[in-house]
Scaffold this motif. Sequence first.
Motif, PDB file in Angstrom:
ATOM      1  N   GLY A  42       0.794  -1.218   0.000  1.00  0.00           N
ATOM      2  CA  GLY A  42       0.000   0.000   0.000  1.00  0.00           C
ATOM      3  C   GLY A  42       0.824   1.265   0.000  1.00  0.00           C
ATOM      4  O   GLY A  42       0.381   2.292   0.524  1.00  0.00           O
ATOM      5  N   ASN A  43       2.016   1.216  -0.561  1.00  0.00           N
ATOM      6  CA  ASN A  43       2.891   2.390  -0.509  1.00  0.00           C
ATOM      7  C   ASN A  43       2.329   3.544  -1.341  1.00  0.00           C
ATOM      8  O   ASN A  43       1.315   3.411  -2.020  1.00  0.00           O
ATOM      9  CB  ASN A  43       4.326   2.041  -0.921  1.00  0.00           C
ATOM     10  N   GLY A  44       2.999   4.691  -1.297  1.00  0.00           N
ATOM     11  CA  GLY A  44       2.487   5.893  -1.939  1.00  0.00           C
ATOM     12  C   GLY A  44       2.423   5.848  -3.451  1.00  0.00           C
ATOM     13  O   GLY A  44       1.829   6.735  -4.066  1.00  0.00           O
ATOM     14  N   ARG A 308      -2.197   8.660  -9.150  1.00  0.00           N
ATOM     15  CA  ARG A 308      -3.233   8.032  -9.973  1.00  0.00           C
ATOM     16  C   ARG A 308      -2.742   6.666 -10.440  1.00  0.00           C
ATOM     17  O   ARG A 308      -1.658   6.543 -11.028  1.00  0.00           O
ATOM     18  CB  ARG A 308      -3.550   8.936 -11.161  1.00  0.00           C
ATOM     19  N   LEU A 309      -3.554   5.642 -10.195  1.00  0.00           N
ATOM     20  CA  LEU A 309      -3.268   4.286 -10.636  1.00  0.00           C
ATOM     21  C   LEU A 309      -4.459   3.798 -11.448  1.00  0.00           C
ATOM     22  O   LEU A 309      -5.370   3.152 -10.923  1.00  0.00           O
ATOM     23  CB  LEU A 309      -3.020   3.360  -9.437  1.00  0.00           C
ATOM     24  N   GLY A 310      -4.493   4.138 -12.716  1.00  0.00           N
ATOM     25  CA  GLY A 310      -5.617   3.750 -13.545  1.00  0.00           C
ATOM     26  C   GLY A 310      -6.910   4.371 -13.038  1.00  0.00           C
ATOM     27  O   GLY A 310      -7.046   5.592 -12.955  1.00  0.00           O
ATOM     28  N   GLN A 311      -7.858   3.513 -12.649  1.00  0.00           N
ATOM     29  CA  GLN A 311      -9.146   3.975 -12.132  1.00  0.00           C
ATOM     30  C   GLN A 311      -9.164   3.967 -10.607  1.00  0.00           C
ATOM     31  O   GLN A 311     -10.204   3.733  -9.987  1.00  0.00           O
ATOM     32  CB  GLN A 311     -10.275   3.086 -12.683  1.00  0.00           C
ATOM     33  N   ARG A 312      -8.004   4.266 -10.008  1.00  0.00           N
ATOM     34  CA  ARG A 312      -7.882   4.367  -8.550  1.00  0.00           C
ATOM     35  C   ARG A 312      -6.994   5.552  -8.210  1.00  0.00           C
ATOM     36  O   ARG A 312      -6.184   5.984  -9.034  1.00  0.00           O
ATOM     37  CB  ARG A 312      -7.255   3.098  -7.941  1.00  0.00           C
ATOM     38  N   LEU A 313      -7.157   6.050  -6.996  1.00  0.00           N
ATOM     39  CA  LEU A 313      -6.289   7.112  -6.494  1.00  0.00           C
ATOM     40  C   LEU A 313      -5.672   6.645  -5.184  1.00  0.00           C
ATOM     41  O   LEU A 313      -6.372   6.412  -4.202  1.00  0.00           O
ATOM     42  CB  LEU A 313      -7.085   8.401  -6.264  1.00  0.00           C
ATOM     43  N   ARG A 314      -4.350   6.485  -5.167  1.00  0.00           N
ATOM     44  CA  ARG A 314      -3.636   6.103  -3.951  1.00  0.00           C
ATOM     45  C   ARG A 314      -3.330   7.362  -3.154  1.00  0.00           C
ATOM     46  O   ARG A 314      -2.802   8.345  -3.687  1.00  0.00           O
ATOM     47  CB  ARG A 314      -2.338   5.365  -4.310  1.00  0.00           C
ATOM     48  N   VAL A 315      -3.649   7.321  -1.871  1.00  0.00           N
ATOM     49  CA  VAL A 315      -3.448   8.450  -0.962  1.00  0.00           C
ATOM     50  C   VAL A 315      -2.678   7.921   0.240  1.00  0.00           C
ATOM     51  O   VAL A 315      -3.153   7.008   0.920  1.00  0.00           O
ATOM     52  CB  VAL A 315      -4.794   9.055  -0.516  1.00  0.00           C
ATOM     53  N   ALA A 316      -1.501   8.474   0.507  1.00  0.00           N
ATOM     54  CA  ALA A 316      -0.651   7.923   1.565  1.00  0.00           C
ATOM     55  C   ALA A 316      -0.020   9.038   2.375  1.00  0.00           C
ATOM     56  O   ALA A 316       0.239  10.129   1.857  1.00  0.00           O
ATOM     57  CB  ALA A 316       0.439   7.025   0.960  1.00  0.00           C
ATOM     58  N   GLY A 317       0.244   8.749   3.646  1.00  0.00           N
ATOM     59  CA  GLY A 317       0.864   9.763   4.487  1.00  0.00           C
ATOM     60  C   GLY A 317       1.206   9.279   5.875  1.00  0.00           C
ATOM     61  O   GLY A 317       1.085   8.105   6.198  1.00  0.00           O
ATOM     62  N   ARG A 318       1.650  10.210   6.677  1.00  0.00           N
ATOM     63  CA  ARG A 318       2.061  10.061   8.070  1.00  0.00           C
ATOM     64  C   ARG A 318       3.408   9.348   8.197  1.00  0.00           C
ATOM     65  O   ARG A 318       3.796   8.526   7.375  1.00  0.00           O
ATOM     66  CB  ARG A 318       1.023   9.336   8.931  1.00  0.00           C
ATOM     67  N   ILE A 319       4.128   9.730   9.253  1.00  0.00           N
ATOM     68  CA  ILE A 319       5.371   9.078   9.663  1.00  0.00           C
ATOM     69  C   ILE A 319       5.259   8.869  11.161  1.00  0.00           C
ATOM     70  O   ILE A 319       5.102   9.835  11.917  1.00  0.00           O
ATOM     71  CB  ILE A 319       6.609   9.941   9.349  1.00  0.00           C
ATOM     72  N   GLU A 320       5.307   7.619  11.586  1.00  0.00           N
ATOM     73  CA  GLU A 320       5.161   7.316  13.010  1.00  0.00           C
ATOM     74  C   GLU A 320       6.305   6.441  13.495  1.00  0.00           C
ATOM     75  O   GLU A 320       6.624   5.423  12.868  1.00  0.00           O
ATOM     76  CB  GLU A 320       3.826   6.617  13.274  1.00  0.00           C
ATOM     77  N   LEU A 321       6.910   6.860  14.600  1.00  0.00           N
ATOM     78  CA  LEU A 321       7.905   6.040  15.287  1.00  0.00           C
ATOM     79  C   LEU A 321       7.206   5.446  16.494  1.00  0.00           C
ATOM     80  O   LEU A 321       7.186   6.014  17.581  1.00  0.00           O
ATOM     81  CB  LEU A 321       9.106   6.886  15.710  1.00  0.00           C
TER      82      LEU A 321
END
Length: 421
Positions: A42-44, A308-321
């Motif tokens: 599930g990366n960005g 944008r991945l074809g007919q999908r939108l990947r949304v990624a974020g946050r950095i947690e230790l």
Amino acid sequence: MHICVLGAGIIGVTSAYRLLQDGHQVTLIDASNAPGSGTSLGNGAQLSYSYVAPLADPSVWSKWSYYLFSSDSPLTFKPTLELQQYRWLFEFLRCCNADRVQRTTIDLLQLAFFSRDQLQQWNAPLNLPFDHQASGKLVMFTDPAALDAARRQVQFQARFGCQQEVLDAARCIAIEPSLGQSQRDWAGGVHTPSEEAGDCPQFCRALVSVMQSNPDFRFVGGARASAVRTDAGALRAVQAGGQWIEAERFVLALGADSGAFAQLVGLALPLYPLKGYSITVPLDDEASRQAAPQVSITDISRKIVYARLGQRLRVAGRIELVGRDASIGQRAIDELRQGVRELFPACAMGADSTLSPWAGFRPATPSGVPIIGASPVANLYLNIGQGALGWTLACGSAALLADQIAGRKSAIDAAPFRWQQ
């Protein structure tokens, strides 16, 4: 030569492919039955070749209280009882100086451009299906001072081959019209037309499928590496899924799990898992498809990326230790949903369950520079520590590793990526 690659994420899969191309017999093992099922899943999705500046940055010192105590901070630090967390954090803070950041950026740019070239060369004859597109990237800023700092970074990176331009908000919107509907007051952005995006786990599965047609390749899935046999300071065999696998060389590419395996051979790795989250928005109706961006977007203040991945939108974020807490907190998913609502309000989003919520652990070194090559264990090689740039750096890291195993001179300087005690 028989080489066993531990880990079938993007780093392990690309390592296996490049070694197979060199004529080796390759066994690829992973705890999951399907390649690319861990941090790669599930990366960005951005292939961010020109935007590789490390997390360790002098600005950390002035923003530390914000990161620790602000409710809207994109970075979370949760103290644990792990000594490794504090060791890593101490070394990370030591790397937060301008000289080190410049050296790291130069090294990562060279590896990133090498990786871009390798991906193009590999995929030209293979034409793998992974929703690949080269539509460029916009890094968007709401703070004029931050945009000015980005302008200085662009000028610095131009000396090393980056082709980027700092634009005002109107020109950014002209490049990506969907930003015109956003609810943010943009100061401007950095446009990098050469950046790409693609579905990382699809690429992993497609490349493994290609390799499985080669009789010298074997994929062993559902087989966690749990024990080792050593002799005379060398690794001789690995127990995985109830069987012992012997090989002449081993490649450690287990991502955030690499540290636990390394302990089995008496090796302490300078890695820590940086937790991140993503959702994947299905663009099921025409209005959503029109409202979603074609250009990759990074909202720098929120630390959220959109691809944008074809007919999908990947949304990624946050950095947690936060150690190895694998739970998916509602706060993180709500932040990503809110990001979509703010930037692309016409994109329809259903219940959380339709968004494939995901959390994963990015294996980071304190400096952000991966470790690629020989380890202190005689026949164990490392390909670890790419952090959030694993997808970006994978093909170049694999080629650099293969060159070192073969004793060839690589197209780039391998010295910055070698193991240092």
